[in-house]
Motif scaffolding. Structure first.
Motif, PDB file in Angstrom:
ATOM      1  N   ILE A 244       0.837  -1.211   0.000  1.00  0.00           N
ATOM      2  CA  ILE A 244       0.000   0.000   0.000  1.00  0.00           C
ATOM      3  C   ILE A 244       0.866   1.254   0.000  1.00  0.00           C
ATOM      4  N   LEU A 245       1.948   1.233   0.804  1.00  0.00           N
ATOM      5  CA  LEU A 245       2.857   2.378   0.843  1.00  0.00           C
ATOM      6  C   LEU A 245       3.478   2.644  -0.524  1.00  0.00           C
ATOM      7  N   SER A 246       3.905   1.570  -1.199  1.00  0.00           N
ATOM      8  CA  SER A 246       4.523   1.726  -2.510  1.00  0.00           C
ATOM      9  C   SER A 246       3.534   2.277  -3.520  1.00  0.00           C
ATOM     10  N   LYS A 247       2.260   1.829  -3.455  1.00  0.00           N
ATOM     11  CA  LYS A 247       1.242   2.329  -4.369  1.00  0.00           C
ATOM     12  C   LYS A 247       0.959   3.805  -4.099  1.00  0.00           C
ATOM     13  N   LEU A 248       0.897   4.185  -2.843  1.00  0.00           N
ATOM     14  CA  LEU A 248       0.650   5.595  -2.496  1.00  0.00           C
ATOM     15  C   LEU A 248       1.809   6.466  -2.943  1.00  0.00           C
TER      16      LEU A 248
END
Length: 252
Positions: A244-248
């Motif tokens: 999720i962090l990488s997508k954000l």
């Protein structure tokens, strides 16, 4: 790095590498900012007059970085601060699970091992960053260096666990009051670091490492089932959070 002054890609890359080199050499961040801004102005003026970056820094960027670094004083307070953060951060991954099981107790080998690993990790990170700032590498090779730096502390902690089982050293037992005080200190430390770093990552990872095992132990499930479910929740949760962090980050 975003610059208000107009600079070529070569000059921008050099300033970024210089900043990384000086930081990994243990220099004061405020002094680094001053030097980078001053050099940024010189490079911008030189390029406006049609001069090459080599006219300012010479043909060896590494030697120029080394020369500037040698003229600056090492910021030992910064080194000490990062070592303390790493050491306390590593202890936080064990203190909370252990605290939920009862009063704390650690061998002398464990305590000094965590401190030594913190020092080795900081030294390896600074050495790795300095290497990356002075040597032109492909993205894949840079990734390999960063992955190696990430794996190193994990390997050292695993080695410490086995070493602690193989070698008997005196164990320090903390009573109920001392254990609660240590837990409170670690809790405040984690909150402080998270606010300083402006991220919930440390809190979420510690929660995923601690709560699943604790909550499952309150159930009547068999040990093997608890272990498997706990591993799935913990590592699955960490992987999902990092994804999720990488997508954000990519959506910015």
């Amino acid at each position: 790095m975003k610059n208000e002054l107009q600079l070529s890609k070569k000059s921008q890359d050099f300033l970024e590498n210089l900043r990384l080199y000086l930081f990994s050499s243990g220099k004061n961040t405020d002094e680094i900012d001053d030097i980078v801004r001053e050099l940024e102005t010189h490079l911008s003026e030189a390029e406006k007059n049609g001069k090459s970056i080599d006219k300012i820094i010479g043909k060896s960027p590494k030697e120029y970085m080394k020369m500037i670094s040698n003229e600056m004083i090492i910021d030992y307070r910064t080194w000490f601060k990062y070592i303390c953060i790493i050491v306390l951060g590593s202890f936080s991954f064990t203190v909370f699970p252990d605290l939920l099981k009862g009063n704390l107790s650690y061998s002398v080998l464990e305590i000094f091992g965590h401190i030594l690993i913190g020092i080795v990790f900081i030294a390896s990170v600074f050495t790795g960053f300095k290497y990356l700032s002075t040597v032109s590498q492909s993205i894949s090779k840079q990734g390999m260096v960063l992955v190696g730096l990430a794996i190193l502390p994990i390997a050292l902690f695993v080695g410490l666990i086995f070493l602690n089982k193989a070698i008997d050293t005196p164990v320090i037992y903390f009573g109920n009051t001392a254990s609660l005080i240590i837990g409170l200190i670690m809790f405040l430390f984690i909150i402080g670091v998270s606010i300083w770093a402006k991220t919930w990552t440390l809190i979420i990872i510690i929660a995923l490492l601690t709560l699943p095992d604790y909550l499952l132990n309150l159930t009547s499930l068999q040990y093997e089932t608890k272990f498997i479910v706990s591993m799935i929740i913990t590592f699955g949760g960490i992987a999902l959070y990092l994804w999720i962090l990488s997508k954000l980050e990519m959506s910015k």
